[in-house]
Design an enzyme around this catalytic site. Structure first.
Site, PDB file in Angstrom:
ATOM      1  N   ASP A  15       0.956  -0.438  -0.450  1.00 20.18           N
ATOM      2  CA  ASP A  15       0.084   0.211  -0.168  1.00 20.18           C
ATOM      3  C   ASP A  15       1.072   1.329  -0.168  1.00 20.18           C
ATOM      4  O   ASP A  15       2.194   1.114  -0.082  1.00 20.18           O
ATOM      5  CB  ASP A  15      -0.826  -0.363   1.220  1.00 20.18           C
ATOM      6  CG  ASP A  15      -2.152   1.369   1.779  1.00 20.18           C
ATOM      7  OD1 ASP A  15      -2.568   1.566   0.685  1.00 20.18           O
ATOM      8  OD2 ASP A  15      -1.686   1.719   2.544  1.00 20.18           O
ATOM      9  N   ASP A  59       0.244   4.942   0.879  1.00 18.33           N
ATOM     10  CA  ASP A  59      -0.210   5.813   2.694  1.00 18.33           C
ATOM     11  C   ASP A  59      -0.190   5.097   3.679  1.00 18.33           C
ATOM     12  O   ASP A  59      -1.031   3.996   3.458  1.00 18.33           O
ATOM     13  CB  ASP A  59      -1.955   6.314   1.969  1.00 18.33           C
ATOM     14  CG  ASP A  59      -1.635   7.727   2.008  1.00 18.33           C
ATOM     15  OD1 ASP A  59      -0.529   7.778   1.375  1.00 18.33           O
ATOM     16  OD2 ASP A  59      -3.496   8.611   2.368  1.00 18.33           O
ATOM     17  N   ARG A  94      -7.543  18.752   7.537  1.00 17.93           N
ATOM     18  CA  ARG A  94      -7.376  17.651   6.885  1.00 17.93           C
ATOM     19  C   ARG A  94      -7.274  16.767   7.972  1.00 17.93           C
ATOM     20  O   ARG A  94      -8.381  15.823   8.083  1.00 17.93           O
ATOM     21  CB  ARG A  94      -6.268  17.070   5.636  1.00 17.93           C
ATOM     22  CG  ARG A  94      -5.459  15.205   6.573  1.00 17.93           C
ATOM     23  CD  ARG A  94      -4.925  15.397   4.545  1.00 17.93           C
ATOM     24  NE  ARG A  94      -4.880  15.353   3.651  1.00 17.93           N
ATOM     25  CZ  ARG A  94      -5.714  14.343   2.656  1.00 17.93           C
ATOM     26  NH1 ARG A  94      -5.930  13.075   3.401  1.00 17.93           N
ATOM     27  NH2 ARG A  94      -5.333  14.677   1.195  1.00 17.93           N
ATOM     28  N   ASP A 143     -13.925   5.064  -1.087  1.00 18.32           N
ATOM     29  CA  ASP A 143     -14.317   4.393  -1.730  1.00 18.32           C
ATOM     30  C   ASP A 143     -15.026   3.406  -2.694  1.00 18.32           C
ATOM     31  O   ASP A 143     -15.574   2.981  -1.503  1.00 18.32           O
ATOM     32  CB  ASP A 143     -12.845   3.642  -2.484  1.00 18.32           C
ATOM     33  CG  ASP A 143     -11.605   4.210  -2.630  1.00 18.32           C
ATOM     34  OD1 ASP A 143     -11.679   5.046  -3.079  1.00 18.32           O
ATOM     35  OD2 ASP A 143     -10.194   3.603  -2.506  1.00 18.32           O
TER      36      ASP A 143
END
Length: 252
Positions: free
Chosen positions: A14, A16, A145, A185
């Site tokens: 992965d 992140d 964020r 997602d």
């Protein structure tokens, strides 16, 4: 790990939280370790939820096309091998325009009625094999964020939205996966990160496939490939964990 040749071991990562801290650039010392120590010992690949451009941003540009044997953006719905795109899936073709617009219209209406401490811009990003939905908007600053991530941990904004979408679109072939700090997602069932294994198995025969990821809990975007029997799983929280495990695994 047993003494296997480079072409017998595949290490899948992965991005992140695994090779980089969330939405930041890979640290030079980790990059040096990775390319000088790990790359010579095993076939290496990345599989991420983001598109290729965002992978370029986080991993220091297009050189990753030469450095990585496999690159799987968008959960592996885009397949890049030896620096060249060799396959791509389309959520638009899979769902059809009518269903797609029904879904997008619902998302935009839901977000228009959602109250958050702040909102910015770019709430829905359309990709080849998925859609990415961001309640705060992807044009937020680093501070915004982090603020939303903390707010979401307390109030479950993304989980609540996924629950609403699951009810509304129970008739549509869709599943939902939370990844990173601010978004989630949406993609057809089976189009999670295990999709990249279809390509690998079709064209290659590795003795071992190792996967490194941080979002490995149910609902996280690493979960399906993490628990897949075809992979040897490694749970990490940061790139420091990844380096430690690689050092032990490869005897570096």
């Amino acid at each position: 790990m047993s003494k296997l040749e480079r072409n017998e071991i595949l290490l899948l990562f992965d991005v992140d939280g695994t090779l980089t801290f969330p939405r930041t650039v890979i640290k030079p010392e980790f990059e040096e370790f990775f390319y000088s120590k790990v790359q010579p010992r095993a076939t290496i690949g990345i599989v991420g939820g983001s598109d290729l451009e965002k992978m370029f941003e986080q991993l220091n540009g297009k050189k990753i096309l030469e450095k990585f044997d496999f690159i799987f953006p968008e959960n592996g719905l885009v397949q890049i091998e030896a620096g060249k795109e060799v396959g791509k899936q389309s959520i638009q073709e899979h769902l059809g325009e009518k269903t797609l617009q029904r879904f997008i219209n619902y998302v935009l209406k839901y977000l228009s009625e959602l109250e958050l401490p702040i909102k910015r811009g770019t709430f829905l990003e359309f990709r080849n094999g998925m859609m990415n939905i961001c309640p705060i908007g992807r044009q937020c600053t680093r501070e915004e964020r982090n603020m939303f991530a903390e707010y979401d941990n307390q109030h479950g904004v993304r989980k609540a939205m996924i629950n609403a979408l699951t009810r509304e679109f129970a008739d549509v072939d869709l599943t939902y996966s939370i990844g990173g700090q601010i978004s989630f997602d949406v993609f057809p069932h089976g189009w999670d990160k295990t999709y990249c294994l279809r390509h690998i198995e079709k064209f290659h025969n590795f003795e071992e496939i190792h996967f490194f990821g941080d979002k490995t809990e149910p609902g996280g975007n690493d979960y399906e490939i993490f628990v897949d029997p075809r992979t040897i799983e490694h749970k990490v929280e940061t790139p420091d964990d990844t380096r430690r495990i690689l050092t032990e695994l490869l005897g570096l």
